[in-house]
Design an enzyme around this catalytic site. Structure first.
Site, PDB file in Angstrom:
ATOM      1  N   GLN A   1      -8.493   5.003  -5.960  1.00 33.39           N
ATOM      2  CA  GLN A   1      -8.126   3.833  -5.145  1.00 33.39           C
ATOM      3  C   GLN A   1      -6.760   3.279  -5.568  1.00 33.39           C
ATOM      4  OE1 GLN A   1      -9.825   3.012  -2.586  1.00 33.39           O
ATOM      5  NE2 GLN A   1      -9.310   0.917  -2.041  1.00 33.39           N
TER       6      GLN A   1
ATOM      7  N   HIS B   1     -13.317   4.880  -6.110  1.00 32.90           N
ATOM      8  CA  HIS B   1     -13.298   6.038  -5.207  1.00 32.90           C
ATOM      9  C   HIS B   1     -12.531   5.617  -3.944  1.00 32.90           C
ATOM     10  CE1 HIS B   1     -15.880   9.508  -3.444  1.00 32.90           C
ATOM     11  NE2 HIS B   1     -14.898   9.243  -2.594  1.00 32.90           N
ATOM     12  N   LYS B   2     -11.526   6.407  -3.576  1.00 32.03           N
ATOM     13  CA  LYS B   2     -10.606   5.978  -2.500  1.00 32.03           C
ATOM     14  C   LYS B   2     -11.350   5.667  -1.191  1.00 32.03           C
ATOM     15  CE  LYS B   2      -5.971   7.044  -0.905  1.00 32.03           C
ATOM     16  NZ  LYS B   2      -4.891   8.055  -0.807  1.00 32.03           N
ATOM     17  N   HIS B   3     -11.116   4.476  -0.676  1.00 31.64           N
ATOM     18  CA  HIS B   3     -11.747   4.051   0.574  1.00 31.64           C
ATOM     19  C   HIS B   3     -10.852   3.051   1.298  1.00 31.64           C
ATOM     20  CE1 HIS B   3     -12.782   0.986  -2.397  1.00 31.64           C
ATOM     21  NE2 HIS B   3     -12.845   0.129  -1.385  1.00 31.64           N
ATOM     22  N   VAL B   4     -10.831   3.188   2.587  1.00 32.14           N
ATOM     23  CA  VAL B   4     -10.123   2.227   3.442  1.00 32.14           C
ATOM     24  C   VAL B   4     -11.211   1.547   4.255  1.00 32.14           C
ATOM     25  CG1 VAL B   4      -8.447   2.013   5.321  1.00 32.14           C
ATOM     26  CG2 VAL B   4      -8.119   3.748   3.578  1.00 32.14           C
TER      27      VAL B   4
END
Ligand code: B4P
Length: 306
Positions: free
Chosen positions: A106, A145-148
């Site tokens: 992130q 953890h990468k999230h949009v």
């Protein structure tokens, strides 16, 4: 008329709610009007019990990734290297998360593929929506953890749009600044012609890759501008390694705000704060927002211009 994507979101949301896999957080919406913006403050006392996780926990603390594996009851659909999920703890119904299938950080910037996935979701929503990315430790993010996130706004626009609409020269590609905001930020109007995905001869879905590349140019121009604004301001005292910022995007504009603090006293501010939407979990915090004013709170968590 609802799109197939919206019908799936609505059906899966109702089912997840029934199954107890998703929690709609009861909240009271208050409007705090100022000369330029009608700020929205949501008071959600039940969230006070939900601990806010730190983005970067201490080394000996166990790190739990809620997106690996993701919960099947929250699934909406896959898109390339991404999965679209319903937000498990939503204050606004049908709040979506776009997560990477493989773990990515992130603290990374957004790349063309990330932005193609965002645009895929937004262009399949028939009502206004707001995409946002909380990047870095001070941004309000709590999951590494990468999230949009994409939040549907119904018939409304984000409160800050009244200021953006008031800008007379709306040239796509040129950087804008809101005179009302006393802190570092920059925005850009999107070139509507570059937002139309070309048709794809191999599929019934158009190809979103080119839009993703265009949006990545926008994103990186805003990031470069943000860094040069901070350089001018800070004579070397700000570290750009691990810079935290909020990125917001509608179908018309994109906006970036660098962050120096995650919260104002107990009030955690994420990207939605800069859309003019504040969340409070305690009555005393609601009182504080009324007394201090939203703009002063935003100034404290962002970098004041002087
Ligand atoms: P982050 O980017 O890490 O942080 P956040 O949106 O600020 O949410 P946070 O978790 O810190 O919660 P908060 O109490 O401040 O986003 C992580 C996302 O993953 C969150 O949306 C979280 O709900 C979601 N999530 C966690 N576990 C999950 C799982 N197992 N499966 C799927 N999703 C999972 O805020 C609570 C909620 O209110 C957040 O969704 C936040 O985005 C939203 N919110 C904040 N301000 C708001 C406002 N003014 N109006 C409407 N909604 C608002």
């Amino acid at each position: 008329m609802l799109t197939e994507f919206e019908k799936r979101i609505a059906e899966n949301y109702d089912r997840a709610l029934r199954l107890g896999a998703l929690f709609f957080i009861e909240n009271t919406l208050l409007i705090l009007p100022t000369d330029s913006v009608n700020y929205e403050v949501r008071y959600a006392p039940s969230l006070f019990k939900k601990p806010k996780a730190a983005l970067l926990p201490e080394e000996d603390e166990p790190r739990i990734d809620p997106f690996a594996p993701w919960e099947p009851d929250l699934f909406v659909q896959e898109y390339g290297d991404y999965v679209v999920l319903l937000n498990k703890y939503c204050v606004v119904p049908h709040h979506l998360l776009i997560i990477t299938k493989e773990f990515r950080l992130q603290t990374e910037p957004l790349y063309p593929k990330d932005l193609a996935a965002i645009w895929y979701c937004m262009s399949h929503l028939s009502t206004p929506s707001l995409a946002f990315y909380n990047c870095g430790e001070m941004s309000g993010a709590s999951q590494l953890h990468k999230h949009v996130q994409v939040i549907p706004l119904g018939i409304n626009s984000p409160p800050i749009e009244t200021c953006i609409d008031a800008i007379i020269e709306k040239h796509p590609g040129s950087i804008f600044d809101l005179s009302q905001w006393p802190f570092v930020h920059c925005g850009m109007f999107l070139d509507q012609e570059k937002m139309v995905p070309p048709s794809n001869p191999d599929s019934s879905e158009p190809c979103y890759d080119l839009v993703g590349e265009y949006l990545a140019e926008v994103f990186h121009r805003l990031l470069d501008e943000t860094i040069s604004l901070l350089r001018e301001l800070a004579d070397g005292s700000i570290s750009f390694k691990g810079l935290s910022y909020n990125f917001l995007m509608t179908k018309k504009w994109a906006l970036m705000v660098p962050r120096r603090n995650e919260n104002y006293h107990h009030i955690s501010i994420n990207s939605l704060g800069f859309a003019g939407m504040i969340l409070v979990k305690r009555e005393e915090d609601l009182e504080m927002v009324r007394n201090v004013g939203v703009l002063n709170i935003l100034k404290e968590v962002a970098y004041p211009k002087t």
